[in-house]
Design a protein around this motif. Structure first.
Motif, PDB file in Angstrom:
ATOM      1  N   ARG A 120       0.746  -1.418   0.144  1.00  0.00           N
ATOM      2  CA  ARG A 120       0.383  -0.001   0.078  1.00  0.00           C
ATOM      3  C   ARG A 120       0.975   1.865   0.035  1.00  0.00           C
ATOM      4  NH1 ARG A 120      -2.021   2.043   4.759  1.00  0.00           N
ATOM      5  NH2 ARG A 120      -2.570  -0.388   5.266  1.00  0.00           N
ATOM      6  N   TRP A 121       2.128   1.248   0.485  1.00  0.00           N
ATOM      7  CA  TRP A 121       2.780   2.971   0.839  1.00  0.00           C
ATOM      8  C   TRP A 121       3.711   2.242  -0.294  1.00  0.00           C
ATOM      9  CZ3 TRP A 121       5.198   1.160   6.277  1.00  0.00           C
ATOM     10  CH2 TRP A 121       4.495   1.574   7.824  1.00  0.00           C
ATOM     11  N   LEU A 122       4.036   1.332  -0.697  1.00  0.00           N
ATOM     12  CA  LEU A 122       4.549   1.673  -2.443  1.00  0.00           C
ATOM     13  C   LEU A 122       3.270   2.142  -3.699  1.00  0.00           C
ATOM     14  CD1 LEU A 122       6.809  -1.149  -3.136  1.00  0.00           C
ATOM     15  CD2 LEU A 122       7.586   0.964  -2.700  1.00  0.00           C
ATOM     16  N   ARG A 123       2.492   1.887  -3.185  1.00  0.00           N
ATOM     17  CA  ARG A 123       1.348   2.214  -4.532  1.00  0.00           C
ATOM     18  C   ARG A 123       1.134   4.076  -3.730  1.00  0.00           C
ATOM     19  NH1 ARG A 123      -1.444  -2.473  -2.673  1.00  0.00           N
ATOM     20  NH2 ARG A 123      -2.979  -0.810  -1.678  1.00  0.00           N
ATOM     21  N   GLU A 124       0.677   4.254  -2.830  1.00  0.00           N
ATOM     22  CA  GLU A 124       0.782   5.715  -1.899  1.00  0.00           C
ATOM     23  C   GLU A 124       1.914   6.820  -2.336  1.00  0.00           C
ATOM     24  OE1 GLU A 124       1.100   5.702   1.786  1.00  0.00           O
ATOM     25  OE2 GLU A 124      -0.658   5.229   1.872  1.00  0.00           O
ATOM     26  N   SER A 125       3.323   5.931  -3.615  1.00  0.00           N
ATOM     27  CA  SER A 125       4.197   6.961  -3.477  1.00  0.00           C
ATOM     28  C   SER A 125       4.545   6.837  -5.255  1.00  0.00           C
ATOM     29  CB  SER A 125       5.748   6.193  -3.117  1.00  0.00           C
ATOM     30  OG  SER A 125       5.631   6.757  -1.472  1.00  0.00           O
ATOM     31  N   SER A 126       3.175   6.517  -5.798  1.00  0.00           N
ATOM     32  CA  SER A 126       3.231   5.948  -6.754  1.00  0.00           C
ATOM     33  C   SER A 126       4.585   5.466  -7.529  1.00  0.00           C
ATOM     34  CB  SER A 126       3.944   7.180  -8.304  1.00  0.00           C
ATOM     35  OG  SER A 126       2.482   8.336  -7.588  1.00  0.00           O
ATOM     36  N   GLY A 127       5.032   4.109  -6.512  1.00  0.00           N
ATOM     37  CA  GLY A 127       5.227   2.526  -6.579  1.00  0.00           C
ATOM     38  C   GLY A 127       4.894   1.617  -7.731  1.00  0.00           C
ATOM     39  N   PRO A 128       5.684   0.560  -7.643  1.00  0.00           N
ATOM     40  CA  PRO A 128       5.131  -0.333  -8.218  1.00  0.00           C
ATOM     41  C   PRO A 128       3.627  -0.565  -8.851  1.00  0.00           C
ATOM     42  CG  PRO A 128       6.828  -1.491  -6.922  1.00  0.00           C
ATOM     43  CD  PRO A 128       6.491   0.396  -6.593  1.00  0.00           C
ATOM     44  N   GLN A 129       3.692  -0.655 -10.396  1.00  0.00           N
ATOM     45  CA  GLN A 129       2.126  -0.940 -11.063  1.00  0.00           C
ATOM     46  C   GLN A 129       2.388  -2.007 -11.322  1.00  0.00           C
ATOM     47  OE1 GLN A 129      -0.909   0.192  -9.788  1.00  0.00           O
ATOM     48  NE2 GLN A 129      -0.255   1.332  -8.130  1.00  0.00           N
ATOM     49  N   VAL A 130       2.889  -3.635 -11.623  1.00  0.00           N
ATOM     50  CA  VAL A 130       3.151  -4.282 -11.722  1.00  0.00           C
ATOM     51  C   VAL A 130       2.003  -5.348 -12.818  1.00  0.00           C
ATOM     52  CG1 VAL A 130       5.495  -6.733 -11.575  1.00  0.00           C
ATOM     53  CG2 VAL A 130       4.804  -4.168  -9.596  1.00  0.00           C
ATOM     54  N   PRO A 131       2.043  -5.626 -13.884  1.00  0.00           N
ATOM     55  CA  PRO A 131       1.325  -6.385 -14.556  1.00  0.00           C
ATOM     56  C   PRO A 131       1.952  -7.892 -14.191  1.00  0.00           C
ATOM     57  CG  PRO A 131       2.658  -4.655 -16.129  1.00  0.00           C
ATOM     58  CD  PRO A 131       2.526  -4.868 -14.914  1.00  0.00           C
TER      59      PRO A 131
END
Length: 798
Positions: free
Chosen positions: A649-660
């Protein structure tokens, strides 16, 4: 400074000359010294990196020692090229002179860097291999990266006490600035293998201990063995259908598992690879390409060995208790963990930050190694905590020079509980006790119980690699397995013991064990050093046995009764482990004294972890205020798998990994990875076809299995925190409560924004995204998915 150093050494060392045999003027001698210093520096800059790259597969321990001799050779060449051959030195003297010059150069450049920001940045760039500083035109609002620093074995209480005692001023400053310090509870198996597998790969299912015996394969699994680490990572990836936390632009440093990262250094799960595929030791080059670093690390290595000898001698002379043997190779193992591995891992993290990588996860094992043999509280571990804080401060300083901002998260995988060993208190090992309960002969001379030290095995495997010897695990398996199949296999994981009967293919029940060895279970359950015993039962499913004659079916187990002393969550942890396919026939947890916090390790460790009882089960999570709270107010963090969901969740908040989701191995359940193309407006196209399976649970808002609000009250975003298509489990929820094979459908029937012919992709967080910036599906109020962060990346191949 190098010239002055040469002049001084020439006056102190008879075998080192900078003058002609008939003498030279002071000016001529100074010119010769300057010439030699310049030639030595030039050779170091040109030749040293090539030599280090040629010796890339040599472990850091050996390479650091080779640095002395390589530097000495380069100095001899530098003296040989001086005009008129005025420079001369014996080979052994050249080694000493080169070492002193490197040490002086390192100390001088470091001192200058402290006072000069430009010099400091140049030093960092040279150390990590980065040649470009952060450009002035770089956007200030660039998406931040995240660095996860795991302080192995540092429990929540230890961190709080260290901050209060002034041992960790950097952490204290962060807490004053608003960082959140959150304790979390481990599973029953409170050790690095189970915790880090759950944190990095989202599942630590079927990891009952640090080491265990698998009846179906006849294999002894040990978490810190390369072959076992590869298999555990493969199983986790297969179970979750996801490459790991670090799949997108990530780096894994000093860990047991890769987390799906492409960039790895000192990672055990890839250590068994040979040739170019093994990039785990490539991190050595970034650090040892600077000869001053090699000399400084080698010098610190020797200093640490001397420090350990002095500390162990002092403890022996003072007759401190508890105490465990610390001789043999242990001083070298400790120095490897506290100096070599720390230096290489910290340098690798610095390089990752200066390269602008999105996510970095690194493990610093120094405290864990020292606490095993010196105890979790005391002067020895205090010194280690001070040095860890300095390493954290250095990494934090580098963040200011990186091409993107960074958020640094500190966490630990478990704590450590103090106490005398089981053998020291009762005069016999757990294996002796089991054999006695089975009516088998007990040997008079007891062999030392293998220790679960990560650093010890890392040093051993590094040395074997240097000698080009295979990392063979068969020797240990042969030592641990009994001579006769009818005899029990007894394994220790801290204060958790496992007993298996290899000649019985299934998990034995209490009734079967009683018929075969009538006294065994009573011997174990009633021993004063044993807290409780878990065993299967044909009548009750499974039961917990305690010393006062208490017998409680696992289905009726609560945190009261026989497990009350172990604190909240103990019943849940035991119940979860009882369901593992490879749980041992008998699981034995040592006693725990809540007044002293002591347990009795079944290994030779006076600071231990691996079971239930005390500080070992309460690690910490320290996060910056920019990130959302890990859990809601009044809620608890339970289990490494929930930590994985929080970090995602924290990675998404930092515009982090959006991994297919691109599965590296086949999975046992069909997961639709890529949805059909949308050939018309999303409203007209309707939902994509789902596979023929039971419909997953859908809350009223239409999101697949994701409870509204998520664990911290943030807007729900599908099954983002769980494995592929699996719901997050809500706040503090157990991911096993919901189906893990829910299809990834991405809710493609939401509002428009994607081109008519856009390909909709299913992602690991349970959502679907296209190339457009507009919302692509999801119910009203769902987060808007931004553009992709680049092409799909390969998952880590196991």
């Amino acid at each position: 400074m190098s010239t002055l150093t040469l002049l001084l050494l020439a006056g102190l060392l008879p075998a080192f000359q900078l003058q002609a045999p008939d003498g030279d003027s002071l000016t001529r001698t100074a010119i010769t010294a300057a010439w030699a210093a310049g030639a030595f520096g030039l050779l170091g800059a040109l030749v040293w990196p090539l030599l280090v790259r040629a010796l890339l597969l040599v472990p850091a321990l050996v390479l650091g020692l080779l640095g002395f001799f390589i530097n000495g050779s380069l100095l001899l060449v530098a003296l040989w090229v001086t005009p008129d051959g005025r420079g001369a030195a014996d080979p052994e003297t050249a080694v000493v002179v080169a070492a002193v010059m490197s040490a002086v150069a390192s100390a001088t450049s470091t001192a200058l860097a402290v006072r000069d920001d430009d010099a400091y940045r140049r030093r960092l760039y040279r150390l990590t291999g980065r040649t470009r500083a952060r450009a002035p035109g770089d956007p200030a609002d660039a998406a931040p990266g995240t660095v996860f620093l795991q302080l192995d074995g540092v429990g929540h209480r230890v961190l709080r006490d260290a901050v209060a005692d002034g041992l960790m001023p950097t952490v204290a400053t962060w807490l004053e600035a608003g960082h959140r310090l959150t304790p979390w509870r481990t599973d029953w198996s409170s050790q690095t293998g189970a915790s880090q597998l759950g944190i990095l790969h989202g599942s630590n299912e079927d990891v009952p201990a640090f080491r265990w015996y698998e009846k179906d394969t006849g294999r002894l699994m040990v978490s810190n063995r390369p072959a076992s680490a590869v298999e555990l990572q493969r199983r986790a990836v297969r179970r979750t259908g996801d490459g790991g936390l670090l799949t997108f632009d990530g780096a894994s440093r000093g860990n047991l598992f890769s987390g799906g990262a492409e960039q790895v250094a000192l990672v055990l799960s890839v250590a068994a690879r040979r040739g170019r595929r093994n990039r785990s030791r490539a991190g050595y080059f970034a650090y040892f390409s600077d000869p001053a670093n090699a000399v400084r690390t080698a010098g610190s290595f020797v200093t640490e060995c001397v420090r350990e000898v002095c500390q162990s001698t002092r403890a022996r002379l003072r007759r401190e208790t508890p105490r465990t043997p610390r001789g043999g190779t242990y001083p070298f193992v400790r120095a490897f963990a506290t100096v070599v591995e720390r230096d290489v891992v910290v340098a690798a993290v610095m390089g990752d930050m200066l390269a602008g990588r999105t996510a970095v996860y690194a493990d610093l094992v120094a405290y864990d190694e020292v606490a095993h043999h010196s105890g979790p509280h005391g002067r020895d571990t205090d010194q280690v905590l001070r040095r860890l804080d300095r390493a954290i401060a250095l990494i934090a300083d580098v963040a200011g020079h990186a091409p993107r901002p960074y958020r640094i998260v500190l966490l630990s995988d478990h704590g450590q509980s103090p106490g005398e060993t089981f053998e020291a208190v009762y005069g016999l090992t757990l294996k002796d006790l089991v054999r006695a309960g089975c009516g088998l002969p007990v040997p008079r001379r007891v062999r030392r119980t293998p220790s679960g030290s990560e650093a010890r095995d890392a040093a051993r495997d590094a040395l074997r690699s240097a000698l080009h010897r295979p990392l063979d695990e068969g020797d240990e398996t042969a030592r641990e397995l009994p001579a006769k199949p009818s005899e029990p296999v007894v394994l220790a994981s801290g204060n958790l013991g496992l007993v298996s009967f290899p000649d019985v293919p299934h998990r034995m029940t209490r009734e079967e064990i009683d018929r075969r060895h009538p006294a065994l279970l009573r011997t174990l359950a009633h021993h004063p050093g044993v807290g409780f015993v878990l065993v299967a039962s044909a009548e009750h499913g499974s039961v917990v046995l305690a010393g006062d004659g208490t017998e409680v079916p696992v289905a009726e187990l609560t945190d009261d009764g026989p497990l009350a002393v172990y604190g909240p969550g103990a019943a849940r942890a035991v119940r979860r482990t009882d369901g593992f396919p490879h749980v041992a026939d008998i699981m034995v947890n040592s006693m725990y004294d809540p007044e002293t916090g002591a347990v009795h390790a079944f290994e030779e460790q006076i600071g231990s972890h691996g079971g239930l009882g005390g500080e070992q089960s309460e690690p910490f999570l320290l996060s910056p205020p920019e990130l959302s709270p890990p859990v809601g107010e009044g809620e608890e963090l339970v289990g490494a798998e929930q930590i994985h969901r929080v970090l995602r969740r924290w990675l998404r908040e930092s515009s982090g990994p959006q991994v297919p989701v691109e599965l590296p191995v086949p999975v046992e359940f069909p997961v639709p990875v890529e949805l059909p193309e949308v050939t018309g407006p999303p409203e007209a196209a309707g939902p994509p076809p789902l596979p023929s399976r039971p419909e997953p649970h859908r809350p009223a808002d239409g999101r697949t299995g994701a409870p509204e609000g998520g664990p911290d009250g943030a807007p729900g975003d599908g099954a983002a925190d769980g494995p592929v298509g699996a719901p997050a489990g809500g706040s503090g929820g157990d991911p096993t409560d919901t189906p893990t094979d829910a299809p990834v459908n991405g809710a493609a029937r939401g509002s428009g924004g994607a081109p008519a012919d856009a390909t909709v992709r299913g992602y690991a967080d349970g959502t679907a995204r296209g190339p457009a910036d507009g919302p692509l599906g999801g119910p009203a109020g769902a987060p808007v998915a931004g553009p992709l962060h680049g092409p799909p990346v390969r998952d880590e191949k196991c």
